[in-house]
Motif scaffolding. Structure first.
Motif, mmCIF file in Angstrom:
data_model
loop_
_atom_site.group_PDB
_atom_site.id
_atom_site.type_symbol
_atom_site.label_atom_id
_atom_site.label_comp_id
_atom_site.label_asym_id
_atom_site.label_seq_id
_atom_site.Cartn_x
_atom_site.Cartn_y
_atom_site.Cartn_z
ATOM 1 N N UNK A 31 0.859 -1.190 0.000
ATOM 2 C CA UNK A 31 0.000 0.000 0.000
ATOM 3 C C UNK A 31 0.889 1.232 0.000
ATOM 4 N N UNK A 32 0.674 2.092 -0.976
ATOM 5 C CA UNK A 32 1.489 3.301 -1.026
ATOM 6 C C UNK A 32 0.793 4.436 -0.294
ATOM 7 N N UNK A 33 1.517 5.031 0.621
ATOM 8 C CA UNK A 33 0.972 6.144 1.408
ATOM 9 C C UNK A 33 1.605 7.454 0.968
ATOM 10 N N UNK A 34 0.804 8.513 1.024
ATOM 11 C CA UNK A 34 1.364 9.850 0.825
ATOM 12 C C UNK A 34 0.754 10.795 1.826
ATOM 13 N N UNK A 35 1.523 11.821 2.161
ATOM 14 C CA UNK A 35 0.974 12.827 3.073
ATOM 15 C C UNK A 35 -0.038 13.652 2.292
ATOM 16 N N UNK A 36 -1.140 13.988 2.944
ATOM 17 C CA UNK A 36 -2.142 14.820 2.292
ATOM 18 C C UNK A 36 -1.525 16.168 1.930
ATOM 19 N N UNK A 37 -1.909 16.657 0.760
ATOM 20 C CA UNK A 37 -1.328 17.907 0.273
ATOM 21 C C UNK A 37 -1.549 19.043 1.279
ATOM 22 N N UNK A 38 -0.520 19.792 1.554
ATOM 23 C CA UNK A 38 -0.660 20.934 2.447
ATOM 24 C C UNK A 38 -0.607 20.565 3.922
ATOM 25 N N UNK A 39 -0.603 19.248 4.230
ATOM 26 C CA UNK A 39 -0.568 18.871 5.654
ATOM 27 C C UNK A 39 0.857 19.021 6.178
ATOM 28 N N UNK A 40 0.951 19.240 7.482
ATOM 29 C CA UNK A 40 2.278 19.386 8.065
ATOM 30 C C UNK A 40 2.615 18.153 8.892
ATOM 31 N N UNK A 41 3.889 17.818 8.904
ATOM 32 C CA UNK A 41 4.312 16.621 9.634
ATOM 33 C C UNK A 41 4.409 16.888 11.135
ATOM 34 N N UNK A 42 4.288 15.818 11.910
ATOM 35 C CA UNK A 42 4.385 15.950 13.370
ATOM 36 C C UNK A 42 5.812 15.641 13.807
ATOM 37 N N UNK A 43 6.375 16.545 14.575
ATOM 38 C CA UNK A 43 7.748 16.337 15.058
ATOM 39 C C UNK A 43 7.769 15.166 16.028
ATOM 40 N N UNK A 44 8.690 14.209 15.790
ATOM 41 C CA UNK A 44 8.729 13.024 16.646
ATOM 42 C C UNK A 44 9.340 13.344 18.008
ATOM 43 N N UNK A 45 9.925 14.555 18.106
ATOM 44 C CA UNK A 45 10.506 14.923 19.399
ATOM 45 C C UNK A 45 9.468 15.496 20.346
ATOM 46 N N UNK A 46 8.660 16.461 19.853
ATOM 47 C CA UNK A 46 7.766 17.161 20.768
ATOM 48 C C UNK A 46 6.290 16.968 20.434
ATOM 49 N N UNK A 89 12.761 13.654 12.125
ATOM 50 C CA UNK A 89 11.902 12.813 11.296
ATOM 51 C C UNK A 89 10.482 12.899 11.859
ATOM 52 N N UNK A 90 9.502 12.904 10.947
ATOM 53 C CA UNK A 90 8.110 13.023 11.416
ATOM 54 C C UNK A 90 7.642 11.754 12.125
ATOM 55 N N UNK A 91 6.555 11.939 12.870
ATOM 56 C CA UNK A 91 5.935 10.801 13.556
ATOM 57 C C UNK A 91 4.740 10.361 12.722
ATOM 58 N N UNK A 92 4.649 9.059 12.445
ATOM 59 C CA UNK A 92 3.504 8.563 11.662
ATOM 60 C C UNK A 92 2.607 7.694 12.544
#
Ligand SMILES: [Zn+2]
Length: 417
Positions: A31-46, A89-92
């Motif tokens: 299954x190929x995943x992509x981030x929704x256009x315009x969405x921002x990634x979640x910082x894996x630190x905070x 790196x973002x959190x998924x």
């Protein structure tokens, strides 16, 4: 219905879309995943959202297999430019850290591992033993972090042999209420081991020791010592199960010795196949064993005398008032001392030595049921025996918490198992 629709409907992957799905050589579903256009990634630190910085090469995350297909999510992770953590790196929602197994698949494996052996789970779900082990470890560490030691007011401590050559574990379980669970496992059966239990629990919950009213244990010196120090106001009980276990061991010893002696003298082997006649409660005997025991009881041999002493002692547990129980105990010990059977004399000495703790049984009798100690002890022993093949202490520790810890699990939108 398309496969990606299934995934989309069962999992809540907000901010991501499945752009494609393909089957590879009839053995893999991707299954190929992509981030929704315009969405921002979640910082894996905070855990806050930030604009993307760049994209990492494609990674595959293994998901729950279905219809004989191994399943993977294919996604190229973004790195975000976090104002406090820097480039991260973002959190998924399906994974964490560098792990290439999705969280869903890990919980799925861990859950099956409660019912089947780790090896069988690995074979069934087309993965390896070590992946199952890590999945269980993950579930256990989540559970330990999220459990609450609240409301523990009766505990039991036990020593369990897990390996030949005097390798022991100390296990502590909760005995009260509906939560009869394993609270703690530690190496060895020393003063230090039992102390670490209290240290760790106190760290997790201040005042843990003050909440405890009853402690059940066997006669192991280290435990009695630590208990006296850490739980001064607590009713400490040497429980029925552990004491009767000592009787069984003593009788077994006498029987084996006597059988050997009779064999040497050339007497007919009357004691052959008699082991369980003496060890079982009379009500649990089979017809054959009952007849055999009836015959044996006519003989005046040591093992019969020991057996009768043990059956007499069962009456002790029926008493209601501690002073009468004490009287019975003293009379019984006198009798045992005159039995000319060393193992029975040893038991009498042990009972006298721990008389106060044994009599505590009557103080606590109405408030908890010693069958629980026996049940948990039996479960742990069977598990440890099954796990003998693992050899490593860490694996046994994980397996015990997993099976008996009654640990909490997270809630998913869809329960895959
Ligand atoms: Zn951050």
């Amino acid at each position: 219905m398309r496969l990606k629709t299934v995934i989309r409907q069962l999992c809540n992957f907000k901010g991501f879309i499945i752009t494609g799905c393909r089957i590879c050589k009839q053995e893999k579903g991707i299954f190929t995943f992509e981030a929704r256009k315009g969405s921002r990634g979640i910082c894996s630190g905070c855990g806050k959202k930030f604009p993307s910085y760049d994209r990492l090469p494609v990674r595959f995350f293994e998901f729950i297999p279905f219809w004989g297909l191994k399943c993977f999510f294919e996604y190229s992770m973004r790195r975000v430019n976090c104002s406090s953590c820097g480039i991260k790196v973002e959190k998924v929602p399906w994974g964490d850290g560098k792990n290439n197994i999705t969280i869903h698949f890990r919980w799925f494996l861990a859950d099956w591992a409660k019912l089947l052996s780790w090896k069988t789970v690995a074979e069934r779900y087309r993965t390896c033993w070590d992946t199952v082990r890590r999945a269980v470890e993950f579930a256990v560490s989540y559970g330990l972090e999220h459990r609450s030691p609240d409301g523990v007011d009766a505990i039991g401590v036990d020593e369990i042999q897990w390996k030949k050559g005097h390798k022991y574990l100390t296990v502590v379980y909760q005995l009260n209420g509906s939560a009869r669970r394993l609270l703690w496992v530690g190496r060895d059966r020393t003063i230090k081991s039992f102390n670490s239990f209290f240290d760790e629990m106190e760290k997790a919950q201040n005042g843990f020791c003050h909440g405890i009213r009853f402690l059940c244990s066997d006669m192991w010196k280290a435990y009695i010592k630590v208990a006296a120090k850490r739980l001064p106001g607590v009713i400490h009980i040497l429980d029925r199960f552990h004491i009767m276990q000592k009787f069984s061991k003593a009788i077994d010893k006498i029987r084996a010795e006597e059988a050997r002696k009779l064999r040497k003298e050339g007497t007919p082997p009357v004691l052959k196949h008699s082991r369980w006649c003496f060890l079982k409660r009379p009500s649990n005997l089979t017809d054959k064993e009952r007849f055999k025991l009836k015959d044996l009881l006519k003989m005046n041999i040591g093992v019969i005398r020991a057996y009768l002493l043990k059956e007499q002692f069962q009456l002790f547990w029926e008493y209601k008032s501690p002073p009468w129980a004490r009287k019975f105990l003293d009379t019984w010990c006198d009798k045992a001392n005159r039995s000319r059977l060393q193992p029975m004399k040893d038991i009498s000495m042990m009972l006298q030595r721990h008389r106060d703790l044994i009599l505590n049984w009557f103080k606590a009798k109405k408030q908890y049921n010693s069958g629980i100690v026996e049940g948990l002890n039996y479960k742990i022993n069977t598990m440890v025996r099954k796990a003998f093949g693992y050899r490593s202490y860490e694996v046994i520790e994980t397996a015990l918490y997993h099976q008996l810890g009654d640990l909490p699990e997270p809630q998913f939108e869809h329960q895959f198992w």
